[in-house]
Motif scaffolding. Sequence first.
Motif, PDB file in Angstrom:
ATOM      1  N   ALA A  93       0.906  -1.047   0.005  1.00 39.65           N
ATOM      2  CA  ALA A  93       0.032  -0.112  -0.064  1.00 39.65           C
ATOM      3  C   ALA A  93       0.893   1.449   0.048  1.00 39.65           C
ATOM      4  CB  ALA A  93      -0.906   0.126   1.325  1.00 39.65           C
ATOM      5  N   SER A  94       2.007   1.241   0.720  1.00 40.00           N
ATOM      6  CA  SER A  94       2.913   2.266   0.758  1.00 40.00           C
ATOM      7  C   SER A  94       3.427   2.654  -0.547  1.00 40.00           C
ATOM      8  CB  SER A  94       4.075   2.219   1.776  1.00 40.00           C
ATOM      9  OG  SER A  94       3.405   1.882   2.981  1.00 40.00           O
ATOM     10  N   VAL A  95       3.809   1.720  -1.390  1.00 42.60           N
ATOM     11  CA  VAL A  95       4.346   1.741  -2.629  1.00 42.60           C
ATOM     12  C   VAL A  95       3.423   2.500  -3.532  1.00 42.60           C
ATOM     13  CG1 VAL A  95       5.487   0.695  -4.639  1.00 42.60           C
ATOM     14  CG2 VAL A  95       6.150   0.188  -2.240  1.00 42.60           C
ATOM     15  N   ILE A  96       2.227   1.766  -3.742  1.00 41.47           N
ATOM     16  CA  ILE A  96       1.129   2.254  -4.655  1.00 41.47           C
ATOM     17  C   ILE A  96       0.797   3.860  -4.139  1.00 41.47           C
ATOM     18  CG2 ILE A  96      -1.363   1.825  -4.995  1.00 41.47           C
ATOM     19  CD1 ILE A  96      -0.826  -1.052  -4.594  1.00 41.47           C
ATOM     20  N   THR A  97       0.517   3.981  -2.861  1.00 39.19           N
ATOM     21  CA  THR A  97       0.156   5.245  -2.597  1.00 39.19           C
ATOM     22  C   THR A  97       1.522   6.289  -2.919  1.00 39.19           C
ATOM     23  OG1 THR A  97      -1.010   4.525  -0.616  1.00 39.19           O
ATOM     24  CG2 THR A  97      -0.464   6.877  -0.608  1.00 39.19           C
ATOM     25  N   ARG A  98       2.658   6.119  -2.709  1.00 37.50           N
ATOM     26  CA  ARG A  98       3.859   6.812  -2.979  1.00 37.50           C
ATOM     27  C   ARG A  98       3.847   7.304  -4.710  1.00 37.50           C
ATOM     28  NH1 ARG A  98       7.986   3.873  -1.632  1.00 37.50           N
ATOM     29  NH2 ARG A  98       7.517   4.357   0.552  1.00 37.50           N
ATOM     30  N   GLY A  99       3.462   6.145  -5.354  1.00 37.46           N
ATOM     31  CA  GLY A  99       3.348   6.411  -6.872  1.00 37.46           C
ATOM     32  C   GLY A  99       2.091   7.430  -7.137  1.00 37.46           C
ATOM     33  N   PHE A 100       1.153   7.036  -6.611  1.00 34.73           N
ATOM     34  CA  PHE A 100      -0.091   7.956  -6.937  1.00 34.73           C
ATOM     35  C   PHE A 100       0.243   9.401  -6.585  1.00 34.73           C
ATOM     36  CE2 PHE A 100      -4.203   9.842  -5.806  1.00 34.73           C
ATOM     37  CZ  PHE A 100      -4.936   9.465  -7.249  1.00 34.73           C
ATOM     38  N   THR A 101       0.774   9.524  -5.266  1.00 40.44           N
ATOM     39  CA  THR A 101       1.043  10.932  -4.873  1.00 40.44           C
ATOM     40  C   THR A 101       2.077  11.760  -5.782  1.00 40.44           C
ATOM     41  OG1 THR A 101       1.038  10.127  -2.638  1.00 40.44           O
ATOM     42  CG2 THR A 101       2.081  12.160  -2.837  1.00 40.44           C
ATOM     43  N   PHE A 102       3.090  11.151  -6.512  1.00 35.92           N
ATOM     44  CA  PHE A 102       4.035  11.821  -7.233  1.00 35.92           C
ATOM     45  C   PHE A 102       3.290  12.163  -8.463  1.00 35.92           C
ATOM     46  CE2 PHE A 102       7.521   9.843  -4.711  1.00 35.92           C
ATOM     47  CZ  PHE A 102       8.369  11.035  -4.486  1.00 35.92           C
ATOM     48  N   ASP A 103       2.211  11.110  -9.101  1.00 36.91           N
ATOM     49  CA  ASP A 103       1.797  11.758 -10.144  1.00 36.91           C
ATOM     50  C   ASP A 103       0.821  12.697 -10.189  1.00 36.91           C
ATOM     51  OD1 ASP A 103       2.956   9.680 -11.573  1.00 36.91           O
ATOM     52  OD2 ASP A 103       1.350   8.052 -11.036  1.00 36.91           O
ATOM     53  N   ILE A 104       0.181  12.793  -9.000  1.00 34.78           N
ATOM     54  CA  ILE A 104      -0.801  13.895  -8.777  1.00 34.78           C
ATOM     55  C   ILE A 104       0.047  15.348  -8.620  1.00 34.78           C
ATOM     56  CG2 ILE A 104      -2.513  14.991  -7.147  1.00 34.78           C
ATOM     57  CD1 ILE A 104      -3.619  12.965  -8.890  1.00 34.78           C
ATOM     58  N   PHE A 105       1.096  15.108  -7.950  1.00 31.09           N
ATOM     59  CA  PHE A 105       2.054  16.448  -7.689  1.00 31.09           C
ATOM     60  C   PHE A 105       2.423  16.828  -9.066  1.00 31.09           C
ATOM     61  CE2 PHE A 105       6.172  18.096  -6.931  1.00 31.09           C
ATOM     62  CZ  PHE A 105       6.088  19.179  -6.018  1.00 31.09           C
TER      63      PHE A 105
END
Length: 368
Positions: free
Chosen positions: A136-148
Motif C-alpha cells: 500500500a505504501s508503494v502504491i500510494t507513493r506512486g499515486f502521490t508523485f503523479d498527482i503532484f
Amino acid sequence: MFRQILNLMKKEFLQLKRDKKLLRVVLTAPFMQLFLFGYAATLDIEHIKTAVYDMDKSKLSREFLDRFFKSRYFDLSLYCKSLDEVEKSIDRGTSKAGIVIPPDFSEKLKDNKEVKVQLLTDGTDSNLARIGLNYASVITRGFTFDIFFKNISDTLYAENNRVYYTLKKNEGKLIDLRLRLLFNPELRSRNFMIPGIIVMILLVITMILTSVSIVKEKELGTIEQLLLSPIKTSELIIGKLLPFAIIGFIEVILIIFFAMYWFDLPMRGSFVLLLSLSLVFLFNTLGLGILISTVSNTQQQAMMTAFMIMLPSIILSGLLFPIANMPVPIQYITYIIAPRYFLEIIRGIFLKGIGVSELLPQIGALMF
C-alpha cells in the motif's frame, strides 16, 4: 558376509511389502509433501481482500483505488457505507484490509495539501499485515508523485526549473536504484520451498522407518534371535539400514526429477554432487534412527521420539524461518542440526549452481 547382509535386506523388504499401510505411506507421503510445498506452502502475499469506505466519491478517489485493485496484490471484497462496516468486515474475516478515504481527499490533493487516508489491516496475521502495508505504501507513493507533477505541470515552469524536470524524468527519484535479483529473479516461493522437501523425505523415511523397524524386532522378540545367530553386529546393522537408505535415495531421485519437470525448478548445479551429498546426509538420519531405537521399547515410543526430533530439526534448519531472525542462543543451537547444513547445500546446488569449494564448510559439518 555379503550373503548374510543380502538375506537381511531381503527380509526387510518382505516385511515392508507385507505391511500394506506402511508401504502406502512410504510410496505416497513424499509426493504429497511435494504438492503441499509446491502449491499450498507459499510465502507470496497476493489478492488481499480489501474493504473500501470512500467518503469523497470523486474521480481522484476512484483513480486512487484503481491503483490498488488493478494490481495483483489487492482485491475489492466489499464497498462499505461506514467505518464501522469496514471494521466488522475485518472482524468477520471477509476482508483482511480496509481503505478509508476522507471527504476532502480530492480537494486537498488539487491544492497540494497533505491528505490522510486510513489503511486498516488484520494484525492477527502479522506477515500479511506487514507485507500488505508495504504494498500500500508503494502504491500510494506512486499515486502521490503523479498527482503532484500533474498539478504543477506548467510548461514554462517545467522548461526552466531543472529540479522539476529531473524529478519528473526520474518519477520523483533523485537516486535511481537498479535492482538485480540473483538466483531467483521471479521471487517464486516454490523455488525456495521445494528443495526443503528432499531434506524432509530423507529425515522422515530413513529416521522413522529405521527406528520403527529395529524396535519392532524388540517387540516381537526376534532381535535376540538375530543377536544369537552367527550374524555379526556390523552385518546386522548394515542389513537393517541399507533397505531404508535405498528407498530414501530412490525417492530423492524421483522427487528431484518431479520438481524439475513438473514445477520447473531450475537445476543450476551438479546433479551427481547433489546425489553424493544426499548420501552423506543419509548417514546422519540413519544414525538418528539407530539412536531412537536404543531408547525406545515400543513402536509408539519410537514414533513419538522421532517426531520430537524431527519437528525442531525442521524449524531450526531454516526451512520455514530464517535462522538470522532467531534469537542468538537459538542460532547457536542450529549449528548442531544436520538438516541446516544439507538445506544450505541443496538450495546452493539447485538455485546458485555452486560446487564443492563453496560448500566445504557445510560438507565438513555433515561429515564430522
